[in-house]
Design an enzyme around this catalytic site. Structure first.
Site, mmCIF file in Angstrom:
data_model
loop_
_atom_site.group_PDB
_atom_site.id
_atom_site.type_symbol
_atom_site.label_atom_id
_atom_site.label_comp_id
_atom_site.label_asym_id
_atom_site.label_seq_id
_atom_site.Cartn_x
_atom_site.Cartn_y
_atom_site.Cartn_z
ATOM 1 N N LYS A 10 0.826 -1.216 0.000
ATOM 2 C CA LYS A 10 0.000 0.000 0.000
ATOM 3 C C LYS A 10 0.865 1.274 0.000
ATOM 4 O O LYS A 10 2.075 1.215 0.232
ATOM 5 C CB LYS A 10 -0.945 -0.035 1.209
ATOM 6 C CG LYS A 10 -2.007 -1.147 1.102
ATOM 7 C CD LYS A 10 -3.023 -1.031 2.230
ATOM 8 C CE LYS A 10 -4.113 -2.091 2.082
ATOM 9 N NZ LYS A 10 -5.129 -1.965 3.172
ATOM 10 N N TYR A 50 -12.629 -1.968 -3.958
ATOM 11 C CA TYR A 50 -13.178 -2.083 -2.607
ATOM 12 C C TYR A 50 -14.701 -1.993 -2.582
ATOM 13 O O TYR A 50 -15.281 -1.620 -1.564
ATOM 14 C CB TYR A 50 -12.567 -1.006 -1.713
ATOM 15 C CG TYR A 50 -11.151 -1.318 -1.260
ATOM 16 C CD1 TYR A 50 -10.887 -2.428 -0.464
ATOM 17 C CD2 TYR A 50 -10.084 -0.500 -1.620
ATOM 18 C CE1 TYR A 50 -9.602 -2.715 -0.035
ATOM 19 C CE2 TYR A 50 -8.785 -0.788 -1.193
ATOM 20 C CZ TYR A 50 -8.562 -1.900 -0.397
ATOM 21 O OH TYR A 50 -7.284 -2.190 0.039
ATOM 22 N N ASN A 113 -2.210 0.309 6.687
ATOM 23 C CA ASN A 113 -1.748 -0.975 7.243
ATOM 24 C C ASN A 113 -0.835 -1.750 6.298
ATOM 25 O O ASN A 113 -0.778 -2.977 6.353
ATOM 26 C CB ASN A 113 -2.937 -1.807 7.733
ATOM 27 C CG ASN A 113 -3.845 -2.274 6.618
ATOM 28 O OD1 ASN A 113 -3.717 -1.820 5.486
ATOM 29 N ND2 ASN A 113 -4.740 -3.185 6.925
ATOM 30 N N HIS A 116 -2.181 -5.547 1.572
ATOM 31 C CA HIS A 116 -3.468 -6.217 1.402
ATOM 32 C C HIS A 116 -3.203 -7.613 0.884
ATOM 33 O O HIS A 116 -2.259 -7.816 0.112
ATOM 34 C CB HIS A 116 -4.339 -5.457 0.383
ATOM 35 C CG HIS A 116 -5.512 -6.259 -0.098
ATOM 36 N ND1 HIS A 116 -6.709 -6.282 0.570
ATOM 37 C CD2 HIS A 116 -5.652 -7.113 -1.152
ATOM 38 C CE1 HIS A 116 -7.542 -7.112 -0.072
ATOM 39 N NE2 HIS A 116 -6.918 -7.619 -1.120
ATOM 40 N N GLU A 127 -9.656 -10.545 -7.650
ATOM 41 C CA GLU A 127 -8.687 -9.458 -7.473
ATOM 42 C C GLU A 127 -7.530 -9.571 -8.466
ATOM 43 O O GLU A 127 -7.079 -8.555 -9.004
ATOM 44 C CB GLU A 127 -8.185 -9.459 -6.029
ATOM 45 C CG GLU A 127 -9.276 -9.059 -5.035
ATOM 46 C CD GLU A 127 -8.886 -9.221 -3.586
ATOM 47 O OE1 GLU A 127 -9.744 -8.918 -2.723
ATOM 48 O OE2 GLU A 127 -7.756 -9.640 -3.286
#
Ligand code: CMP
Length: 142
Positions: A10, A50, A113, A116, A127
């Site tokens: 990320k 998302y 965070n 993913h 995905e």
């Protein structure tokens, strides 16, 4: 069984120069990187990725964050790759992530965070296809 899973480094972890450290964790664990590229998501692309979280209170902040800078997207292949990658990442909230996991070592908050990973075979397939054509994935024979 040999599986493929989808993974993102990320924007926070790219900005902190942790791409190589994170890739090293995948490789040390025996997962093979069979596709990889850097992308800067548009809002539309992030919202589509998302979509399942659209009604959640954190959706706007999540899209803001995921479009704030470039990310690395990759396909990881290996024995039980989906679960293996989730163990490498640790809990979604870095405050709850086990020591030695990516979230424990590189993430600062549940919003930022570091990474993913797909949570199930169906989401992995969806995905992967959202970011990669079959011709961009390189099966490894050695
Ligand atoms: P990720 O696996 O990319 O999927 C959705 C992201 O939303 C998640 O990681 C977190 O970074 C972020 N997020 C923020 N708040 C929450 C929350 N309360 N529960 C789950 N995910 C959250």
């Amino acid at each position: 069984a040999i599986e493929r899973t989808f993974s993102i480094v990320k924007p926070d972890a790219v900005a902190a120069n942790h791409i190589g450290a994170i890739y090293a964790r995948f490789e040390s664990a025996g997962l093979k990187i069979v596709a990889s590229k850097m992308v800067h998501l548009s809002r539309e692309k992030a919202e589509g990725f998302y979509a399942e979280h659209k009604e959640r209170p954190f959706f706007g902040a999540l899209v803001d964050f995921m479009t704030s800078g470039p990310i690395m997207v990759q396909v990881l292949e290996g024995e039980n790759a989906i679960l293996a990658n989730r163990e490498i990442m640790g809990a979604t909230n870095p405050a709850e992530a086990a020591r030695g996991t990516l979230r424990s070592d590189f993430a600062t908050s549940i919003d930022e965070n570091a990474c993913h990973g797909s949570d199930a075979p169906e989401s992995a397939a969806r995905e992967i296809a959202y970011f990669f054509g079959e011709d961009e994935i390189c099966p490894r024979t050695r």
